[in-house]
Scaffold this motif. Structure first.
Motif, PDB file in Angstrom:
ATOM      1  N   HIS A  51      77.462  36.807  81.870  1.00 39.41           N
ATOM      2  CA  HIS A  51      76.965  37.998  81.182  1.00 39.41           C
ATOM      3  C   HIS A  51      77.147  37.929  79.663  1.00 39.41           C
ATOM      4  O   HIS A  51      76.891  38.924  78.973  1.00 39.41           O
ATOM      5  CB  HIS A  51      77.673  39.245  81.708  1.00 39.41           C
TER       6      HIS A  51
ATOM      7  N   ASP B  44      73.295  35.215  83.466  1.00 38.73           N
ATOM      8  CA  ASP B  44      73.234  36.506  84.149  1.00 38.73           C
ATOM      9  C   ASP B  44      72.839  37.663  83.234  1.00 38.73           C
ATOM     10  O   ASP B  44      72.817  38.824  83.671  1.00 38.73           O
ATOM     11  CB  ASP B  44      74.584  36.833  84.789  1.00 38.73           C
TER      12      ASP B  44
ATOM     13  N   SER C 114      70.817  40.412  81.359  1.00 39.82           N
ATOM     14  CA  SER C 114      69.564  41.126  81.638  1.00 39.82           C
ATOM     15  C   SER C 114      69.290  42.249  80.648  1.00 39.82           C
ATOM     16  O   SER C 114      68.179  42.792  80.622  1.00 39.82           O
ATOM     17  CB  SER C 114      69.601  41.711  83.053  1.00 39.82           C
TER      18      SER C 114
END
Length: 337
Positions: free
Chosen positions: A31, A79, A81
């Motif tokens: 992330h 990851d 988004s």
């Protein structure tokens, strides 16, 4: 890449209290965003960690601190988004990871917001940590709402500091509270009034000054200075069934029994809790920062920047920390890269 850090905890007047270093540029995964940092601001947590995290030892690798940053996303983990390469962002960081006093920083997208479009990098860098702290203390810890609490009284201890400056604005503009802020110098009194405080009282005679201002007791109190130093005054001034919250911690036990007869609630707030413990609602900081960005862009809130220094260097960080350690800083001090 260039960074500024330290290997041992020293007084800010010592030559090695900060050192210029060259470290590897990190690579994002999961992330994480890789952010090219453009500006940072300095908070009391910075100098407290510098003073205490490497006492009586010399670290093998320089410790890079710094919380509050504005920059541009240069790369993203697999990851990610919420953001894309090229996005301008702002954030307050994660106390468990390498900080923002560097050319590049890795930061979890879930604690990052979009940079306010109408603000300069410097003006935006002043906001994340203090805005998150004030927002969380009002809405997550004290659970205040405009529908229920409008026109109730709030005492802010430390109105002219970084957190106090944005807390006054949130309390007035979003909650409709009647705000009493503490300040003692002409310039800090003026600043609190500029931020929107209805009354400004002297913290040195807190109970007497609050009552001289026409308030026997207040519905809510937030402490941004020293929990124990003001505890007796807070316990006396809070209304029955009121709520006190603090960000300052305590080296000695807090006498909560003084609140019992009034059935008063007490809360701690630490802006780093969500990132440190990877809480289930960690992404709330992303949402809060975006909401604050909207409010800044709409002109509902204003930046609290008051001073800007130029350049990411050890000397600039020393100057910034010395200023904060003086205890006289109004609003926020920013360093532009």
């Amino acid at each position: 890449m260039k960074a500024v850090g330290f290997t041992t905890s020293l007084a800010i007047t010592e030559p090695a209290s900060f050192i210029d270093v060259d470290i590897d540029k990190p690579v994002p995964a999961g992330h994480d965003l890789l952010v090219k940092v453009r500006a940072v601001s300095v908070n009391p947590v910075d100098f407290k960690i510098r003073q205490n995290s490497a006492k009586d030892t010399v670290l093998d690798q320089p410790k890079i601190i710094g919380w509050d940053a504005v920059g541009v996303v240069e790369a993203v983990g697999s990851d990610v988004s919420l953001f894309s390469v090229g996005d301008a962002v702002y954030y307050a960081g994660d106390i468990t990871r390498s900080g923002s006093n560097a050319d590049y920083q890795l930061i979890d997208e879930r604690i990052v917001g979009r940079k306010p479009a109408t603000l300069s990098d410097e003006a935006a860098a002043a906001m994340p940590l203090t805005a998150l702290t004030a927002w969380e203390i009002f809405f997550d810890r004290m659970r205040l709402s405009a529908d229920r609490d409008r026109d109730k009284t709030l005492l802010i201890i430390g109105g002219a500091g970084g957190v106090g400056s944005i807390a006054i604005q949130l309390a007035k503009k979003l909650l409709g509270l009647r705000v009493i802020a503490t300040a003692s110098r002409p310039e800090t009194i003026d600043w609190c009034r500029q931020m929107g405080a209805d009354q400004v009282v002297n913290h040195r005679n807190l109970v007497e000054d609050v009552r001289n201002a026409g308030f026997r007791q207040v519905d809510y109190i937030v402490d941004f200075v020293d929990t124990n130093a003001y505890w007796d005054a807070m316990a006396e001034l809070i209304k029955p069934q009121g709520h006190i919250a603090s960000i300052t911690g305590s080296a000695t036990p807090v006498a909560l029994n003084k609140l019992k007869s009034k059935s008063v609630s007490f809360s701690w707030e630490l802006m780093f809790t969500r990132s440190t413990y990877q809480t289930d609602d960690m992404i709330e900081q992303h949402h809060i920062l975006n909401r604050v960005a909207d409010l800044l862009d709409e002109g509902v809130l204003q930046t609290t920047i008051t001073q800007t220094l130029q350049g990411l260097t050890a000397d600039t960080l020393k100057q910034a920390h010395a200023q904060l350690e003086s205890g006289t800083t109004i609003g926020k001090l920013v360093i532009s890269f």
